[in-house]
Design an enzyme around this catalytic site. Sequence first.
Site, PDB file in Angstrom:
ATOM      1  N   ASP A 154       0.834  -1.203   0.000  1.00  0.00           N
ATOM      2  CA  ASP A 154       0.000   0.000   0.000  1.00  0.00           C
ATOM      3  C   ASP A 154       0.873   1.258   0.000  1.00  0.00           C
ATOM      4  OD1 ASP A 154      -2.340   1.478   0.108  1.00  0.00           O
ATOM      5  OD2 ASP A 154      -3.121   0.492   1.904  1.00  0.00           O
TER       6      ASP A 154
ATOM      7  N   ASP B  45     -10.813   2.235  -3.241  1.00  0.00           N
ATOM      8  CA  ASP B  45     -11.393   1.862  -1.945  1.00  0.00           C
ATOM      9  C   ASP B  45     -12.910   1.891  -1.998  1.00  0.00           C
ATOM     10  OD1 ASP B  45      -9.068   1.352  -0.661  1.00  0.00           O
ATOM     11  OD2 ASP B  45      -8.997   3.214   0.488  1.00  0.00           O
TER      12      ASP B  45
END
Length: 753
Positions: A496, A566
Amino acid sequence: MDANQSELRPQAVSGKLRLRAVVTFLLVLIFVPCVLSPLTHAATPITFDEKQRLWVLQSGEATYAFGVNERGELQHLYWGKRIRAQDLTSAHSLPEWASFDLSTTTTPQEYPGWGAGLYVEPALKATFANGNRDVVLYYVDQKLEANHLEITLKDEISALFVHLHYRVYPDSGILERSAQIENRTSEEVTLESAQSASWTLPGDGSYRLHYLTGRWAGEWQLQTETLQIGKRVIESRRGSTGNDANPWFAIDETDKTDETHGPVWFGELGWSGSWRFTIERTPSDQYRVTGGFNPFDFGYRLSPGESVETPPFYAGFTDGGLGEASRILHRYQLEQILPGSPHPRIRPVLYNSWEATEFNLDEAGQMALAEKAARLGVERFVVDDGWFGERNNDHAGLGDWYVNSRKFPRGLKPLIDRVHHLGMDFGLWVEPEMVNPGSDLYRRHPDWVMNFPGRPRTEGRNQVVLNLARDDVKEYIFSWLDRLVTENDIGLLKWDYNRNWSEPGWPEAPFADQKKIWVRYVQNLYDIIDRLRSKHPRLEIEGCSGGGARVDLGVLRRVDQVWPSDNTDALDRLTIQYGFTQAYSPHVMMAWVTDVPNGINGRVTPLRFRFLVAMTGSLGVGGNLNKWSDDEIAVASKMISFYKQIRAIVQDGRLVRLVSPMESEFSAMQYVSQDSQQVVVFAFLHSQQFGRSVPLLYLQGLPEDAMYSVSTIDNGSEEHTGKLSGAYLMHHGIQLRLRGDYDATAMKLDRVQ
Ligand code: DGJ
């Protein structure tokens, strides 16, 4: 050319109207013979005509040509539908337009240096130690080996060399370009702009630009606009690829092109740092796209003997519309870019606990979720953020990559063993480039983050960015990742990256090299991943940046899959995934089924709709399985088992976007297997108004006389609904029985004759 000659640069003949006359003459030279002679697909992808100093590159449906003109410049000649090499003739500079647009600027150069009256976007801009800022590049020589051509250019006075690399991928239709800039002078040269390529389009159309924009939870929005006179810039100044724009473009002809037909010129960059595309239409209607390192705050000092390589810029042409442009890119990514290419491994169905638990995770909770995930048929179990350091929220922990002993008192091994015992492999979240100021690492090495001394360090999500341009930081990150993967049986790292750069200072570097941070950081990031993968060949990586903020062909060489957003709301995902697949393959597009009401927008959609949307990419599950009812578990198991039957078609087949989710309340897509024997169709009714029935759905690109056995998927159960011909499916169309809000269906077609 010697210095005396250079004092007065030769200009082509002047005359206002002569520019158009010469352009017309050149077009006649190019096009008339090709009308007269039938096309044959040349066996040699790159040909060089020494007498005419002309190169012709043949790739897929496209021909690309350039030559050396009478001044010695490398001049672009043609990019478009395939023509024969022998139909092209040598390059001649174009005349000036009065005294304002000199011939140097009207003549489309393959790689223009900023000098000699160049007003279009330069590919290279430099400052020399003696104060000179004039760069004029002339052809020196070439090296041609099969599909790779290297052209060397040199500044007319100084020993600044540019090596242009052209690689042709004849089957896929992609042409790769990059430039290596080499300082062979005895003094320093500082580059202020170093672009990978300048792509010139034919002049006479009315063009539309398609590009992708976004922001967190709203990535991959497809934009379309007519190209007006001037420069249109899309870029990232954020240090990474970013999501306010993605380094992809497609340009087509207004009124001639749509999803299925017409000319499209398209390209994408292989770079995960700041980048820029300048899409230019001059007042004389010349069109070009120049792209590479973002020149904003750029400064790359080359010592004598030093060189720098720009990122690769990949481009193609098709006459088959925007759909075909995407399919060419998808195929190219599968065959040439992704780890494991030309046959990247089919993506396993994964479970990720992030939306279920966020930071609130421990061994018992993860084991319980793993048991349930395995029962659904999940093949990979991923533990997300929160397993390390004092990571109980996003204020602490990043940098302290040891297992949190309160959450996992026995370490990770018992959980990993359990996951393996359940028949799944194990994945783990990391964010190696970041540090929380509230971490041991930051307390030990506050100088390891990018910063300008004496100035505040801006935090984003309570974290600052480690300066990977420093080799000690790079080595540190490599060593803990290597240890983590060596000590634990990890199948996947979810890598990430949750903020962009600020204060991009590198105070330890010599003053004149500090701006190299924009390039060195990314090179070192690539180096870490490359070494890690070569040392751990079974390791896979998911690229993530708070969603889809770092997706490009540079990172895709190094990661097996990416997290596009997301935003997991199924309706929003239809648009997000529609945009994503313009540029990138469904193979890498992770899509999870999560819980409702959705965390981003509170929308409630049925489980079947959520599953079918996620099944149009690489399927994952991200809901809290502890809360799923028996019915939901049963539907999910059936859906996952059906997905396993069709995933090779979805991930590696040919995607046809049948109906766009941006245009109506209904959308649909079709995937055709590589051997053309199987087809999968997904259709979604977003919201039905006025009881309107769903329009007939027409499939595309099937053989007319082929017969298909058709099955429909309803809540995961497959129901055989008869046999239909290719002609029927394409011309008569299928009437779908979808009703109300968020209804969806999928069909599987197996060719029987
Ligand atoms: C952002 C990612 O996109 C999410 O999937 C999740 O991994 C969080 N970071 C964790 O902090």
